[in-house]
Scaffold this motif. Sequence first.
Motif, mmCIF file in Angstrom:
data_model
loop_
_atom_site.group_PDB
_atom_site.id
_atom_site.type_symbol
_atom_site.label_atom_id
_atom_site.label_comp_id
_atom_site.label_asym_id
_atom_site.label_seq_id
_atom_site.Cartn_x
_atom_site.Cartn_y
_atom_site.Cartn_z
ATOM 1 N N LYS A 152 0.824 -1.214 0.000
ATOM 2 C CA LYS A 152 0.000 0.000 0.000
ATOM 3 C C LYS A 152 0.857 1.262 0.000
ATOM 4 O O LYS A 152 0.444 2.308 -0.503
ATOM 5 N N LYS A 153 2.068 1.162 0.537
ATOM 6 C CA LYS A 153 2.987 2.311 0.532
ATOM 7 C C LYS A 153 3.458 2.640 -0.882
ATOM 8 O O LYS A 153 3.998 3.713 -1.129
ATOM 9 N N GLN A 154 3.286 1.677 -1.815
ATOM 10 C CA GLN A 154 3.701 1.900 -3.213
ATOM 11 C C GLN A 154 2.560 2.494 -4.049
ATOM 12 O O GLN A 154 2.690 2.635 -5.259
ATOM 13 N N HIS A 155 1.427 2.775 -3.415
ATOM 14 C CA HIS A 155 0.274 3.437 -4.062
ATOM 15 C C HIS A 155 -0.273 2.713 -5.288
ATOM 16 O O HIS A 155 -0.425 3.320 -6.361
ATOM 17 N N PRO A 156 -0.598 1.417 -5.147
ATOM 18 C CA PRO A 156 -1.245 0.745 -6.282
ATOM 19 C C PRO A 156 -2.643 1.320 -6.511
ATOM 20 O O PRO A 156 -3.271 1.842 -5.578
ATOM 21 N N GLY A 157 -3.129 1.226 -7.759
ATOM 22 C CA GLY A 157 -4.480 1.697 -8.051
ATOM 23 C C GLY A 157 -5.516 0.832 -7.367
ATOM 24 O O GLY A 157 -6.521 1.306 -6.848
ATOM 25 N N LYS A 158 -5.262 -0.492 -7.373
ATOM 26 C CA LYS A 158 -6.172 -1.434 -6.731
ATOM 27 C C LYS A 158 -5.336 -2.593 -6.189
ATOM 28 O O LYS A 158 -4.399 -3.045 -6.851
ATOM 29 N N LEU A 159 -5.670 -3.067 -5.001
ATOM 30 C CA LEU A 159 -4.947 -4.180 -4.378
ATOM 31 C C LEU A 159 -5.932 -5.316 -4.142
ATOM 32 O O LEU A 159 -6.923 -5.157 -3.418
ATOM 33 N N VAL A 160 -5.666 -6.448 -4.785
ATOM 34 C CA VAL A 160 -6.552 -7.609 -4.727
ATOM 35 C C VAL A 160 -5.802 -8.763 -4.059
ATOM 36 O O VAL A 160 -4.724 -9.143 -4.514
ATOM 37 N N LEU A 161 -6.365 -9.317 -2.997
ATOM 38 C CA LEU A 161 -5.778 -10.496 -2.352
ATOM 39 C C LEU A 161 -6.444 -11.732 -2.932
ATOM 40 O O LEU A 161 -7.676 -11.825 -2.950
ATOM 41 N N ALA A 162 -5.644 -12.684 -3.423
ATOM 42 C CA ALA A 162 -6.192 -13.891 -4.052
ATOM 43 C C ALA A 162 -5.488 -15.133 -3.509
ATOM 44 O O ALA A 162 -4.281 -15.290 -3.691
ATOM 45 N N VAL A 163 -6.245 -15.990 -2.844
ATOM 46 C CA VAL A 163 -5.685 -17.231 -2.294
ATOM 47 C C VAL A 163 -6.688 -18.369 -2.461
ATOM 48 O O VAL A 163 -7.898 -18.145 -2.456
#
Length: 220
Positions: A152-163
């Motif tokens: 999140k510190k790298q400022h992604p547009g969207k962060l999706v967790l997939a497991v």
Amino acid sequence: MGNTMVFADRVDAGKKLAERLQQYKGPNTIVLAIPRGGVVVGYEVAVALGAPLDVVIPRKIGAPEQPELAIGAIAANGGEVRVMDDHLIHALGVTEHYIEAEVAKQLGEIERRRQMYRAGRPLPPLDDKTVVLVDDGIATGSTVLAAIRMLKKQHPGKLVLAVPVAPPDALDRLRAEVDDMVVLETPEMFFAVGAWYVEFAQTEDREVIDLLHRAEDRAS
């Protein structure tokens, strides 16, 4: 969902996970996998999405005499991000000295793997990218949380967790930290990630490096 799905192996889990991630197919997506086992799953996701594959390397901070019991986790990419379980640390009487020594040891392991997996280079720029963070499963969620907070510190547009699999209580802890979450199995009776796979052998460093090279060749 119950325990109706058991994955044959990590490749099978990756293919099944990829089917549920098709909406993220596009030139702006990057797949970041957590080594080692998560890279096998992440490779299949990256291939299916036509996305580049890279690694993010959080490490668990284990309890004294019980290295499998997480009292926290750490991730680093320039700066470091710590996620500590203060309640457990207090309950076990873990000293500050122990924690700092263990953090130093795990930072060393992160750096060793960074050199080995990607020749020491930092993460690629993630600004405004859709980042799909993949692992082969979640137990407590500490290491994944450290990775999420670092990303999140790298400022992604969207962060999706997939497991492929994770217990509901771990997901409750992580849900507010990401923009989307794709999890195939959420068993109440969890035991361990490996219990949901027919074949769950340890992934070796050589396989991680090979998959990263293969992903790079596909992209070029």
